[in-house]
Write an enzyme that holds these catalytic residues in place. Structure first.
Site, PDB file in Angstrom:
ATOM      1  N   PHE A 157       0.828  -1.193   0.000  1.00  0.00           N
ATOM      2  CA  PHE A 157       0.000   0.000   0.000  1.00  0.00           C
ATOM      3  C   PHE A 157       0.870   1.254   0.000  1.00  0.00           C
ATOM      4  CE2 PHE A 157      -2.458   3.212   2.408  1.00  0.00           C
ATOM      5  CZ  PHE A 157      -3.659   3.210   1.693  1.00  0.00           C
ATOM      6  N   SER A 213       2.811  -6.936   2.488  1.00  0.00           N
ATOM      7  CA  SER A 213       1.835  -6.030   3.094  1.00  0.00           C
ATOM      8  C   SER A 213       0.491  -6.124   2.362  1.00  0.00           C
ATOM      9  CB  SER A 213       2.395  -4.606   3.088  1.00  0.00           C
ATOM     10  OG  SER A 213       1.587  -3.743   3.866  1.00  0.00           O
ATOM     11  N   MET A 214      -0.018  -5.027   1.796  1.00  0.00           N
ATOM     12  CA  MET A 214      -1.264  -5.137   1.042  1.00  0.00           C
ATOM     13  C   MET A 214      -1.095  -6.095  -0.133  1.00  0.00           C
ATOM     14  SD  MET A 214      -3.741  -2.244  -0.677  1.00  0.00           S
ATOM     15  CE  MET A 214      -2.750  -1.986  -2.177  1.00  0.00           C
ATOM     16  N   ASP A 247       7.751  -5.317  12.958  1.00  0.00           N
ATOM     17  CA  ASP A 247       6.782  -4.687  12.069  1.00  0.00           C
ATOM     18  C   ASP A 247       5.904  -3.750  12.890  1.00  0.00           C
ATOM     19  OD1 ASP A 247       4.811  -3.991  10.263  1.00  0.00           O
ATOM     20  OD2 ASP A 247       4.576  -6.013   9.460  1.00  0.00           O
ATOM     21  N   HIS A 299       8.852  -3.688   8.519  1.00  0.00           N
ATOM     22  CA  HIS A 299       7.697  -4.005   7.685  1.00  0.00           C
ATOM     23  C   HIS A 299       8.084  -4.356   6.253  1.00  0.00           C
ATOM     24  CE1 HIS A 299       3.584  -4.094   6.406  1.00  0.00           C
ATOM     25  NE2 HIS A 299       3.762  -3.118   5.540  1.00  0.00           N
TER      26      HIS A 299
END
Length: 257
Positions: A26, A94-95, A199, A229
């Site tokens: 994202f 992530s996303m 994260d 992250h």
């Protein structure tokens, strides 16, 4: 400008009949996945790194896009790889990991690797994005001590990412998380779940939520002790590449890919 174009450009490395779909996070760009893609290509895997709609340009452009657009981008990446590959494995950060899970709930991929995929976001304020949307259009990235610690856990690596996030995008991301979480029980392909201990964007409890929801496929779970992250650019990035390669190799050897 030339460097920026390279950071945001999609990439495609032809290889064998197993295709790896790499999906960034994202507000990020393919630059988050390029090192991983180059590493996998050296092992002979076919690699496609996509650029999600509204990314790699400006936060204003991202504000015009949402979960449905990003899901279509991911599904388009699968179709592209199917043109030359018998097997497609989704690999997302992530996303991007959330989108990989989405693809698996639809039965579109033959295996999945998610990295720091969100089920719970670490910043509780993101839960109220819908409430503040009428008043605030963009929010800045966190400058908290935790975010600073996370950045120190990563070497200096070229990456294109927005410094502002559209609130509409956060609202859409939250919708995507709810939708995917409700359908995880549909996944029936081999799965490798990765989570960074440091994260501060995604709550590390997310990986256990995913694991329990897809226990029907007995997923492998790996924690990374020293990474933030952006796992693919962190200090353990080379080991991450090797783990991804091992998962692909072992799954192919078992005949499940």
């Amino acid at each position: 400008m030339k460097l920026q174009r390279r950071l945001v450009e999609p990439f495609h490395f032809p290889g064998n009949r197993v295709g790896c779909l790499l999906i960034h996070g994202f507000s990020g760009s393919p630059s988050e996945m390029r090192l991983l893609g180059e590493g996998l290509a050296k092992f002979g895997w076919t690699v496609l790194g996509i650029l999600l709609s509204g990314h790699g340009t400006t936060p204003e452009e991202m504000a015009k896009k949402g979960w449905e657009d990003w899901a279509r981008d991911a599904e388009g990446g699968v179709r592209k790889l199917r043109e030359s590959c018998n097997t497609v494995v989704g690999i997302g950060l992530s996303m991007g990991g959330l989108l990989t899970l989405h693809l698996a709930t639809l039965g579109l991929i033959d295996g999945l690797i998610s990295m720091n995929a969100p089920m719970v976001l670490a910043d509780r304020r993101t839960r109220f994005a819908r409430l503040v949307r009428p008043f605030i259009k963009f929010v800045g990235k966190s400058t908290s001590d935790q975010a600073a610690l996370e950045s120190k856990s990563q070497p200096i690596t070229e990456r294109f990412v927005y410094d502002r996030i559209p609130v509409d995008g956060l609202v859409s991301l939250n919708r995507g998380i709810r939708q995917v979480r409700s359908k995880l029980h549909l996944i029936n392909c081999p799965a490798l779940l990765m989570q960074s201990r440091k994260d501060f964007t995604v709550n590390p409890s997310s990986v256990q939520i995913i694991r329990k929801k897809i226990e029907q496929v007995n997923p492998e779970v790996i924690y990374w002790e020293n990474s933030g992250h952006i796992l693919t650019l962190g200090p353990e990035r080379e080991e991450v590449t090797l783990k991804v390669h091992d998962f692909l190799r072992q799954s192919a050897a078992k005949g499940v890919l």
